[in-house]
Structure formats: structure tokens, C-alpha cells
Motif scaffolding. Sequence first.
Motif, PDB file in Angstrom:
ATOM      1  N   ASP A   1       8.401  10.765  -1.699  1.00  0.00           N
ATOM      2  CA  ASP A   1       8.314   9.422  -1.144  1.00  0.00           C
ATOM      3  C   ASP A   1       9.181   8.451  -1.945  1.00  0.00           C
ATOM      4  N   ASN A   2       9.524   7.357  -1.291  1.00  0.00           N
ATOM      5  CA  ASN A   2      10.332   6.316  -1.912  1.00  0.00           C
ATOM      6  C   ASN A   2       9.465   5.541  -2.914  1.00  0.00           C
ATOM      7  N   PRO A   3       9.767   5.601  -4.222  1.00  0.00           N
ATOM      8  CA  PRO A   3       8.900   4.942  -5.212  1.00  0.00           C
ATOM      9  C   PRO A   3       8.886   3.426  -5.104  1.00  0.00           C
ATOM     10  N   SER A   4       9.901   2.830  -4.443  1.00  0.00           N
ATOM     11  CA  SER A   4       9.955   1.367  -4.345  1.00  0.00           C
ATOM     12  C   SER A   4       9.312   0.839  -3.069  1.00  0.00           C
ATOM     13  N   TYR A   5       8.740   1.720  -2.247  1.00  0.00           N
ATOM     14  CA  TYR A   5       8.241   1.295  -0.939  1.00  0.00           C
ATOM     15  C   TYR A   5       7.199   0.179  -1.063  1.00  0.00           C
ATOM     16  N   PHE A   6       6.164   0.392  -1.858  1.00  0.00           N
ATOM     17  CA  PHE A   6       5.115  -0.625  -1.973  1.00  0.00           C
ATOM     18  C   PHE A   6       5.560  -1.796  -2.833  1.00  0.00           C
TER      19      PHE A   6
ATOM     20  N   ASP B   1       1.645  11.367  11.760  1.00  0.00           N
ATOM     21  CA  ASP B   1       0.817  10.816  10.682  1.00  0.00           C
ATOM     22  C   ASP B   1       1.648   9.960   9.735  1.00  0.00           C
ATOM     23  N   MET B   2       2.863  10.377   9.452  1.00  0.00           N
ATOM     24  CA  MET B   2       3.737   9.587   8.585  1.00  0.00           C
ATOM     25  C   MET B   2       4.100   8.260   9.243  1.00  0.00           C
ATOM     26  N   MET B   3       4.432   8.307  10.521  1.00  0.00           N
ATOM     27  CA  MET B   3       4.784   7.063  11.221  1.00  0.00           C
ATOM     28  C   MET B   3       3.580   6.130  11.292  1.00  0.00           C
ATOM     29  N   ARG B   4       2.403   6.699  11.537  1.00  0.00           N
ATOM     30  CA  ARG B   4       1.191   5.870  11.556  1.00  0.00           C
ATOM     31  C   ARG B   4       0.995   5.199  10.202  1.00  0.00           C
ATOM     32  N   TRP B   5       1.187   5.968   9.131  1.00  0.00           N
ATOM     33  CA  TRP B   5       1.074   5.437   7.766  1.00  0.00           C
ATOM     34  C   TRP B   5       2.067   4.297   7.557  1.00  0.00           C
ATOM     35  N   ASN B   6       3.308   4.487   8.027  1.00  0.00           N
ATOM     36  CA  ASN B   6       4.340   3.466   7.891  1.00  0.00           C
ATOM     37  C   ASN B   6       3.926   2.174   8.591  1.00  0.00           C
ATOM     38  N   VAL B   7       3.385   2.306   9.794  1.00  0.00           N
ATOM     39  CA  VAL B   7       2.947   1.139  10.569  1.00  0.00           C
ATOM     40  C   VAL B   7       1.804   0.423   9.873  1.00  0.00           C
ATOM     41  N   TYR B   8       0.767   1.165   9.506  1.00  0.00           N
ATOM     42  CA  TYR B   8      -0.449   0.496   9.027  1.00  0.00           C
ATOM     43  C   TYR B   8      -0.345   0.017   7.585  1.00  0.00           C
ATOM     44  N   THR B   9       0.501   0.627   6.772  1.00  0.00           N
ATOM     45  CA  THR B   9       0.695   0.054   5.440  1.00  0.00           C
ATOM     46  C   THR B   9       1.328  -1.324   5.546  1.00  0.00           C
ATOM     47  N   LEU B  10       2.318  -1.479   6.434  1.00  0.00           N
ATOM     48  CA  LEU B  10       2.951  -2.792   6.587  1.00  0.00           C
ATOM     49  C   LEU B  10       2.006  -3.799   7.221  1.00  0.00           C
ATOM     50  N   LEU B  11       1.206  -3.367   8.203  1.00  0.00           N
ATOM     51  CA  LEU B  11       0.238  -4.287   8.807  1.00  0.00           C
ATOM     52  C   LEU B  11      -0.781  -4.758   7.774  1.00  0.00           C
TER      53      LEU B  11
ATOM     54  N   THR C   1      -7.116   0.834   5.081  1.00  0.00           N
ATOM     55  CA  THR C   1      -6.057   1.767   5.438  1.00  0.00           C
ATOM     56  C   THR C   1      -6.053   2.972   4.503  1.00  0.00           C
ATOM     57  N   ASN C   2      -5.911   4.124   5.099  1.00  0.00           N
ATOM     58  CA  ASN C   2      -5.834   5.388   4.368  1.00  0.00           C
ATOM     59  C   ASN C   2      -4.418   5.564   3.834  1.00  0.00           C
ATOM     60  N   ARG C   3      -4.253   5.539   2.519  1.00  0.00           N
ATOM     61  CA  ARG C   3      -2.929   5.675   1.921  1.00  0.00           C
ATOM     62  C   ARG C   3      -2.448   7.132   1.876  1.00  0.00           C
ATOM     63  N   ASP C   4      -3.294   8.015   2.321  1.00  0.00           N
ATOM     64  CA  ASP C   4      -2.957   9.439   2.387  1.00  0.00           C
ATOM     65  C   ASP C   4      -2.507   9.760   3.810  1.00  0.00           C
ATOM     66  N   TYR C   5      -1.256  10.196   3.994  1.00  0.00           N
ATOM     67  CA  TYR C   5      -0.784  10.526   5.341  1.00  0.00           C
ATOM     68  C   TYR C   5      -0.903  12.021   5.637  1.00  0.00           C
TER      69      TYR C   5
ATOM     70  N   GLU D   1      -4.038   5.955   8.757  1.00  0.00           N
ATOM     71  CA  GLU D   1      -4.580   4.977   9.707  1.00  0.00           C
ATOM     72  C   GLU D   1      -5.155   3.757   9.011  1.00  0.00           C
ATOM     73  N   GLY D   2      -5.027   2.615   9.660  1.00  0.00           N
ATOM     74  CA  GLY D   2      -5.697   1.404   9.246  1.00  0.00           C
ATOM     75  C   GLY D   2      -6.607   0.917  10.357  1.00  0.00           C
ATOM     76  N   ARG D   3      -7.714   0.278   9.990  1.00  0.00           N
ATOM     77  CA  ARG D   3      -8.639  -0.302  10.973  1.00  0.00           C
ATOM     78  C   ARG D   3      -8.942  -1.726  10.566  1.00  0.00           C
ATOM     79  N   LEU D   4      -8.954  -2.629  11.542  1.00  0.00           N
ATOM     80  CA  LEU D   4      -9.120  -4.057  11.297  1.00  0.00           C
ATOM     81  C   LEU D   4     -10.526  -4.493  11.671  1.00  0.00           C
ATOM     82  N   PHE D   5     -11.231  -5.095  10.701  1.00  0.00           N
ATOM     83  CA  PHE D   5     -12.618  -5.507  10.892  1.00  0.00           C
ATOM     84  C   PHE D   5     -12.747  -7.017  10.714  1.00  0.00           C
ATOM     85  N   ALA D   6     -13.635  -7.602  11.515  1.00  0.00           N
ATOM     86  CA  ALA D   6     -13.886  -9.042  11.470  1.00  0.00           C
ATOM     87  C   ALA D   6     -15.269  -9.310  10.912  1.00  0.00           C
TER      88      ALA D   6
END
Length: 898
Positions: free
Chosen positions: A369-374, A408-418, A525-529, A577-582
Motif C-alpha cells: 500500500d501507499n504509505p502516504s495515503y492517509f 473490496d479495495m475500491m470500497r475501502w478507497n471510497v469509504y476511507t475518503l468519505l 469504517t473497516n480499515r481492513d480491505y 466498508e463504512g457505515r454512517l450513523f446519526a
Amino acid sequence: MKSEKVWGKIKRFIFLSMSLLTVFFGTSYASASGTGSFEVGGFWQPPIYVGADYNTNANWTNIAAANIDVMTGVRMWAGTMNKAANETGIANSYANNVKLQVSDENITGKLVYSAVDIAALQTALTPYKNDSRVTGIHIVDEPTAYQMEGFANAYKQAKAFAPNIDYYVNMLPNVTDERVQAPYGKLFLSNSGAQGSSSSVTSTHSLGQTITIPAGTQYLDGVDLYIDATQWSSSEMLILRLWDSPAKSLLLSEALALGTGNNKDPDYYHYFQLSKTVTPLSTYYLELVHTGGGNNSIGGISRSSTNVYMGGAAYENGVAQSYDFFFRLYTTRDNQGSNYENYLDDWIQYSGANYILYDNYNFLFGSSDNPSYFQNAELVRSRGLANDVLYGGFVQSLDGDTRTVTMDMMRWNVYTLLTYGSKKLNWYTYWRPDPSSSFIGTPVDDDGTLLPRYTQIQTLNSEMRKLGGTLKDLTSLRVYHTGTTLPLGTKALPPNFFVKPTDLTQPIIIGYFTNASGRKYVMLTNRDYTASKTLNFNFSPNPALITEISKTTGLEVSVAGYNSATGIMNITLSPGEGRLFAMPSGFSPNLNLATEATVTATSSLESSNTGWGKQLVNDDQRNTVAGALGWQSNSNVAANHTESITVDLGVATTVGEVDLFPRNDAGNVGNGFPIDFTIKVATNSSGPWTTVVTKTGYPLPGNISQWFSFTPVTARYVKFEATNLRVNAGEYRLQLTEFEVYAAPNYAKGSLVTSTSSVENANWGVAKSADLTRNSVTGLMGWASNSNAGINHTESISFDMQTTRTISKVDLYPINNIGNVGSGFPINFTVQAAANSGGPWTTVVTRTGYALPPGLVQSFTFGAQSARYVKVVGTSLRKITSEPGQPYRMQFAEVEIH
């Protein structure tokens, strides 16, 4: 006394500078504080080849069906990129209600410096401006720091000329890339339009330029000039001198530099740091001198051919000329951040753009993985919030050089940014631009054929759009990580945060948000993809109800796994995956009223690069750690003086205690804590202010919070004002690691705590019962008794509040780590109070047969008592079933006395 003619020239110069040459702060059109905007994008549009234009209605119908809101035009392979060439893309994107950000060779990639440049830009924009179907135009992809001004001007001028069009600019992503090496200072005056000709500086021929400092600027940090780096060898030194006038009566400052001999673009814009206080509207003289060496001559010093700068003139060997040199003047930066932060700040503040967009991919190269991502995500979020603009990033929809990207990787990419608060997400790439092997696994082939990844991004886009209906109005407040190893640049979950996984070793990202009305939201969000996680999350305090934002409808739905009695929510997260709670309206998780307060100060060292800033004094971090040192004043440091810091709680509320956390980093414990100070409160920012605490001759504090209680009052503003500062390393500064405010005093803080027995180790201890940590976490579990564990018996814990207090409530926080919720809470117990350590003791609370509590505070109120000592006595203890032998212990995570 200046003549009217000279003043007229200066006024015209200032006006021209503001309109063309001087970078000024633009107006933002959307903000990080709830933008009402959320976009899913794709990169790039169907191309135009020789004999084949793929901008068909069918292809644009597929784009719309993929749940894409905007597509970016990048390049064409069939002649000129202009309005005529863009016609099919404009027509069919419009017909399918998708925004197209068109590319045009007269706009895209064009730097703007002068009135001529602006006129050319407006001419190129006119056909698009007059076409209501056009909603976006591509300005530039990945501008470098040295190009920043030119593209910022292009954006700013385009937005002013055609404000109803959105303009695409995507920033460089790599924090170590030399192309993001921003100048040390903040640009305030530019004569970069002085191009087209050049002069040479030699050991016998100096160059000069008079400059006039604009109103409002009092400090000149540095100057950069355009110098042909290939003509400047590493054996040649230049000196840039700042004089009072061309007569050179007084040398004010100078900077020396050796050439690099490189042919890299940034080397052409050399920065001479002068670090000099200047007088607004005064004229100064810059002189460039060659000291010998090399061939004793450096050519390619950029200049104009005519007089383009009304605030001064060029000089050759001391003789005034009818042209001007290229120069840019810089002052001190408000935020003394890293190169990458400065690069992002410059873009927003020079251009007035309403967003930051960047692309930093996690899976492109190799198997790691890219170490500078986060780190990138953290920095972009920081600058987006600091500049109050929307921010977002690119997500990867093609395979890396040696790596196949999964759903799973694409889902991780989406939800980490969200989870980081992104509101613009663009796929790289949607269309396979050519048959090149570097673009494999895209959603759409180079001829428009839909590939398997199309349905994957279609699904993720649908989820983003549904969540975006809520996310668009949210402001990111915090992002924390858990796990055994945290990614580079991220922040660990603080012990007292109101939601946490009961197993802190799990790799989870927690995003905390609020909307304009103050309602709170959490994204988990699950940081494990690679693997799903079924986890318990503990909420303390516990909301009466938690709802989830549905990814299929966008509506709030109930959460079957939440137990409102215990505050524990059990959920499953798919890989990445990430899940949004109110949380319910009106719910506030913060006992510390200053957690989300707005902070102001008489002065502040704003240096996110080293970890100082106002925003770091209420960031939940009570320890002075790298990257989050806290706040310190930054004015008049050579003399003792008055400084203050103020928190705005947002609304008037009851305030009865202030906790101030001094520095506690090695070698600096207590440094910066003042000698004489007051704490004042007010309902209005302008006062009147009421002093609630006054201290003089305050001793150097140790590694512990300094808490100050007072009779509760109604206030919105709380000010800590120091009138006698402590000197450290020759400087007078006021410093704090954290500033906390509470509604009611907690007299357990600062108490001397004793007990009949105690487990004392790295996790447990009698002092940990009053350490301000209400959750049981590794290293701060709380207090546990440790005698006669094999039989039921009596244990007690006592608090000496150091002085007589009026008290009416005791809060007992049960142990709440996984598998031990409520463990050790006594079955029969009393709470007793006394004025003297030897008694007599008054029993104020009695409980028998007390049920095993959930992991939530147990509060016990009673008639007001005047006491110095408080004791909790357990006469019937619970077995600790999770320990071998099931010993009898009394245990609390925290005890508070009010």
C-alpha cells in the motif's frame, strides 16, 4: 510630502496590483462547513479519435446509469481542442444530465499573468459562457508550486468572467514531491507579467528594481526572481540586497545564494529570504549583485520590454530603465505548515477556489500500500477545514502495475475518503483512454464497451449518492484510528472519545461529524480491505437511539444491533466498508464544553508543521505529543506582557470549572504556564467580563491538569488571561496543551486518593480513579481493590478534596471494556462524607442489591453537604468472573464528585 502626481501613481499602482498583479484572497463558493454539495465524478470523458468521436448518446447514457454526476475532459486525438470539437460531448452530456468539464487548448493549461493573458482567456471562454449547456471547464491537472500563481489567476479570472461555470483543478498528491515545494512566504505582490525579454548580471554589472509596498503589509519575508538556472552554475554566487532607495544610503537586508546548475523548473524561481520589517506605501530598492566565479555572468534574468509596473522601475548598473524585472514579494505565512500544506493553502487563497481535489492512489504500484495515503488525507482535510472549503479525492478503478484491484479495495478507497469528510470523489479512470498496458481493468474499454468493473463502480456510486444526501451538509469534526499499528500521519483514538470499538486492536477509522443544527453523526469504517469485522462499539454517554443512513434509500433506519441500555452497538463491516450513523437531535457526547468551541487568541504560533495552533488546544489530546503540541502565543516574545486565549462555546450555558493542561513533553513539563492569571467569562464577545478565578505567584505546574472550579455561572465565552508570563529559553510565551470547560466542578480532580487496597500496575492504580478518563482503556483501566480477594469483604476508596466543598452528587463510572462491562461494581455500598479525615462520617447514599450496571455512569444525588472528604464503601462485592479464581474486587473506571 508626496505630490498629488506621485500619490495618483501609487493609487493607480495599488488598483492595478489588486486587479492583475497582486494575489488577493478570493471568495469561496462552497465551504467545508456543510456545503450542500456532493459529487461523484469520472476521469475522463469519451475521447475523440481521428474518424471516431465516442461522445455518443449511448456512451453518455451509460455514464448517467453509472450514477456519475460529472465527467472531466482531458484530451482529444483529432485536431484542435476547442468549442466545435467539444460539441458532441456538450450535447450528449447535457441530454443525460451529466456535467462535462470540457478541455479547450486555449484555456486548459494556460497560465495567466497579465492583462493580455486575461483578455485571451475571456475570448476563449466567451463561446462557453454563452452556451447554457456548458457547466464545467478544465483549467489544469496537477499544477506545480512554481505555476501556482499563474493557474490561480486563470481560475480567479475565469470565475469572475463566467461565474456560473465550474472549473476543474486537481492538485498534486505527493507530500514529498519537489514540485509541491511552496515558497517560504505568502505572496502579496507579483510582477510576474514582466516577461518576454531578459538581462544579464555580471560581476561588474548589477541589476535593480524599485518596489512599493502595498497598504497593510509590514513584513517582507522574501523575494523570488526568474533566473535561467542553466546559466547559473554552482560556483556562482548572487546577492539580493534590500536598500532604502536607489541611492543605497542604508542597507536593510541581504540574502546570498549559489546556483544549482539544474534544469528543473523550480530552480528558475529562486527565493531570496530577506526577513525585514517594511513600511506600507514606502518605496525600496532591490539590487542583484554577482560576486564572481564561474564565467562571471548569469543571463536569463526575466524582464519586460516596456513599463508594466507602476510602483517602480528596473535599473541596470544603477541607471533607471523603461521596463521592469520579474519579481514576486512574500510576507509571513499565517500557517507555517509543511510544503504540501503551504501548496494547498496557496491554491485556495490565491485563486478563491471553492474546493481542493487531489489524487493519491493506494494500490497503483507493486504489492504494498501507499504509505502516504492517509497522510495525504489528513493534510487535505486539515487545509480544507482551515480554509473552509469543500475537499475531495480520486478513487482507483483500474489495476496497478502488478496488482489487481478488487471490489473490496475500491470500497475501502471510497469509504476511507468519505470518513475523512470528502464530498467530491472522482474515479480514475472511467474510460480506458487508449490500449496502453498501463490502463488495465477500467470500467469502460477504449471503444466504450462496458467491462466487469462498470457494475462495481455503479454500485459504489449509488451508495455514495445515497449517503451524499446527508454527507453534503455535514462538517468533519474528528477522524481517529484504532489498531495495533496506525498509518503514517493519523491520529489515535483518545481514551475519552464517546465511541470506541471495545477491541482497540481492530483497524477501525472513526469519523465524527456535525450538521448546521448541531446534530452529531459517526462513520465507522473497516480499515481492513481483506476481511469483514463483526464488532462491538461502546457509546458513552449512550444515545437513547441511534439510526443509520441507508445506502439504498438515503433515509434513516433503525439499527438492530444497538442496545440503548448498555450503550453497546454490534455491527458487521464488510472489507473496507463504512457505515454512517446519526445520533438523536439534541444529543451531545461532550462533557467538556470546549471540545467543539471556536478558539481565538491575542496571538498564536500557527505551525501545523511542528504541531502548534489554536485548533490544537481543544483537539481531545491532553498530552503534548508530536504533531499536536497545543497552543502558544507568538507576539512580543522578548518582553513580559499580557496574552489571552478564549473559547466560544457557541451558546450561553452553565460553566463551573476550567481545566488547563500544561505542556508535559520531556524537558518542558509546565513550561509556558503563567505566573499571574485570571479566568473570565462573558455572555458576549465584547463583554462585560466577569472574573471567576484569580491567581498570582502560581508555581510551575507538574505533569497534571490544573483545574479551577468556581460557583457555576451562565456564559458563552471563557477567557484565560495571563498578565505575568514565565520566561523559557529567553522567550515570554503563554502555552497550553489543552483547554477544557465543564458545567459543574468535579472535586475528585486534584484530590488525594487513598484506598483500603489497590492493584498498582501499568493499567490499574488508585490515582487512575480520578484521572479524567471515564472509559476503561489499556493503560488507564481505573482502580481495583487487591486484598482478601478469595472472600467477600469490605473495601473503600477515599478522596481528600484538599478544602471544604459543597457537594450534592457522586458519579461512579463502571468498568466498560469488552467482557468486563460493570465488572467489580459493588452489590451493597454507601457513599459517606466528612469534614475531617477522622470523621464523623455522614452516609449520603445507601444501596443494596445493586444490579450489574451497563458501561454507563451511575449517578447518585443527595442533599447538599459541606465536606472535605468523600468515601465510597463497598460492603458486598462482586466476583470478577473474567479472572482466574473469580476474586472479589471493587472496581471503578472513574469517580467524580460534584
